[in-house]
Design a protein around this motif. Structure first.
Motif, mmCIF file in Angstrom:
data_model
loop_
_atom_site.group_PDB
_atom_site.id
_atom_site.type_symbol
_atom_site.label_atom_id
_atom_site.label_comp_id
_atom_site.label_asym_id
_atom_site.label_seq_id
_atom_site.Cartn_x
_atom_site.Cartn_y
_atom_site.Cartn_z
ATOM 1 N N ASP A 264 0.887 -1.172 0.000
ATOM 2 C CA ASP A 264 0.000 0.000 0.000
ATOM 3 C C ASP A 264 0.912 1.205 0.000
ATOM 4 O OD1 ASP A 264 -1.797 2.043 0.494
ATOM 5 O OD2 ASP A 264 -2.875 0.966 2.078
ATOM 6 N N ASP A 275 -2.805 7.043 -3.801
ATOM 7 C CA ASP A 275 -2.897 6.075 -2.687
ATOM 8 C C ASP A 275 -3.417 4.767 -3.270
ATOM 9 O OD1 ASP A 275 -3.256 4.661 -0.342
ATOM 10 O OD2 ASP A 275 -4.966 5.849 0.344
ATOM 11 N N GLU A 400 -6.489 -1.390 -4.088
ATOM 12 C CA GLU A 400 -6.935 0.001 -3.941
ATOM 13 C C GLU A 400 -6.681 0.788 -5.212
ATOM 14 O OE1 GLU A 400 -4.833 2.121 -0.834
ATOM 15 O OE2 GLU A 400 -6.350 3.713 -0.795
HETATM 16 MN MN MN Z 1 -3.630 3.035 0.722
#
Ligand code: MN
Ligand code: GLY
Ligand code: MN
Length: 429
Positions: A264, A275, A400
């Protein structure tokens, strides 16, 4: 500056929007962040206050922005104060902003040295009725134990001008910052593009028995090489069961053959952030079980992303995402359909394997400011990040993406970041 100059028209437009929301005869004051100390005489890398950057584009400490749209004299309607540079500062730190440079960046004509702030304000406070002051009102604000520059400005104004009205600048600015302009979307896209290159670099370097921090080094090389300012946050490079600790970031374990890595990571470019999260097998081949879990999360990501569209409420989105994950947990044999049917809705069973929210605003802050009671609108940029964490199997998977809401639905700004299992396996060969 590491980034291409941002046209001052962006900051001029942002200030205009802010001023349009102010009440009459009011002064708004925004401050830079402090340079944060570590130990002895050392400092952390500077992180500008994002409201200051949003309104003026100024990336230097000890700056103050003053807006007084109803000031009698037109030159007093916007004033930027910057610290006066001198030969000693030049010798030790290099060039600081000159008045001309500050105007070029911000589009503000009236630039003064910071030492003139208090006396200038005194003349203006004499006329004005109200102060708008900035403050960190993020619901997870981490600044509880210290007095920030904003706190000190509030204290100063309230002590010196106790009979003025006080208003929260954050209420206006968080609503403005929630809707990104075209220029801002381009900057977020640039951060994402840099992160894609860095991710591919990591994929090529992964091997059993490498340390997680060796992957971090590849990531860091890739993003700094392309002009990023820094990681958007400490990257999470979590192999095996470490991936089940949601904010693991010591990155100090060995990537073992047969494990999967959860990465991440975000890039900060021109103060705007990406992100993203991707997962990949240490040895380049997903096991059957890793594939099952990965595809379950990927299914939730794809289906959940469709809900990020104008008019949808964040709370409804989170509920539907939870339903999607719950269904996948039953398919994976982790939850029993009958038990799910009979569960206490206040304490749903899926929380054992999926314990976080899956959409936050993204921009100048990674968890960007803005109210979550506001339905999705065109111009919002959000993450979509479902995950399934099975600590008893040593598998944690989150995926993500970063999504721009448009009139027609949405655009996946991260679509060029490899995500399909076969594509990742080919890239790791
Ligand atoms: Mn993240
Ligand atoms: N990296 C923190 C998050 O994904 O929100
Ligand atoms: Mn996120």
């Amino acid at each position: 500056m590491r980034y291409k100059k941002i046209p001052s028209s962006l900051f001029i437009k942002n200030r205009k929007n802010f001023k349009n929301k102010m009440s009459t005869n009011a002064i708004a004051i925004f401050t830079s962040n402090d340079l944060m100390p570590t130990n002895a005489d050392d400092l952390m890398g500077f992180a500008q206050n994002n409201d200051m950057f949003y309104l003026a584009g100024i990336d230097q400490e000890e700056s103050v922005l003053l807006l007084y749209p109803d000031a009698e004299l037109s030159e007093n309607r916007e004033i930027l104060f910057v610290k006066e540079t001198n030969d000693l500062i030049k010798i030790w730190e290099g060039d600081k902003l000159t008045k001309e440079k500050a105007t070029e960046i911000s589009g503000i004509k009236n630039i003064k040295w910071l030492k003139d702030f208090e006396i200038t304000l005194q003349y203006m406070a004499f006329e004005a009725d109200t102060f708008y002051l900035g403050h960190n009102e993020h619901k997870k604000s981490a600044t509880v134990a210290m007095l920030t520059q904003q706190d000190r400005m509030i204290k100063f104004c309230k002590e010196k001008y106790p009979l003025h009205n006080y208003k929260r600048a954050a209420k206006i600015i968080r609503a403005l910052r929630q809707i990104k302009t075209e220029e801002e979307i381009e900057l977020i896209q640039k951060a994402i593009d840099i992160s894609i290159g860095s991710f591919k670099r990591v994929l090529k370097s992964v091997q059993p028995d490498k340390m997680e921090y060796e992957l971090e080094a590849e990531l860091t090389y890739g993003l700094i090489k392309k002009g990023a300012k820094r990681h958007a946050f400490l990257p999470i490079i979590a192999s095996g069961k470490n991936a089940c600790a949601l904010h693991y970031n010591t990155n100090d374990n060995i990537c073992k053959d047969g494990d999967m890595v959860l990465m991440d990571f975000g890039v900060c470019y021109a103060n705007y952030n990406s992100d993203t999260t991707r997962c990949f097998p240490v040895n380049g081949k997903f096991t059957k079980r890793q594939k099952e879990v990965y595809n379950a999360v990927l299914h939730c990501l794809k289906e959940g992303s469709k809900l990020l569209k104008p008019g949808f409420l964040p709370t409804d989105y989170e509920k539907q995402m939870a339903d999607l994950v719950e269904e996948q947990l039953i398919n994976l044999g982790l939850l029993n359909a009958k038990e799910v049917k009979d569960q206490d809705p206040k304490n749903p069973l899926y929380k054992k394997y999926f314990m976080h929210g899956t959409a936050h605003h993204l921009g100048l802050d990674v968890h960007d400011v803005g109210l979550y009671s506001r339905p999705f609108e065109p111009g919002m940029v959000l993450t979509c990040e479902p995950g399934i964490y099975i600590s008893e199997e040593g598998i944690g998977c989150r995926l993500e993406n970063n999504i721009l809401i448009t009139q027609e639905g949405n655009v996946n700004l991260t679509k060029a970041m490899p995500i399909e299992i076969d594509v990742i396996e080919v890239l790791m060969k």
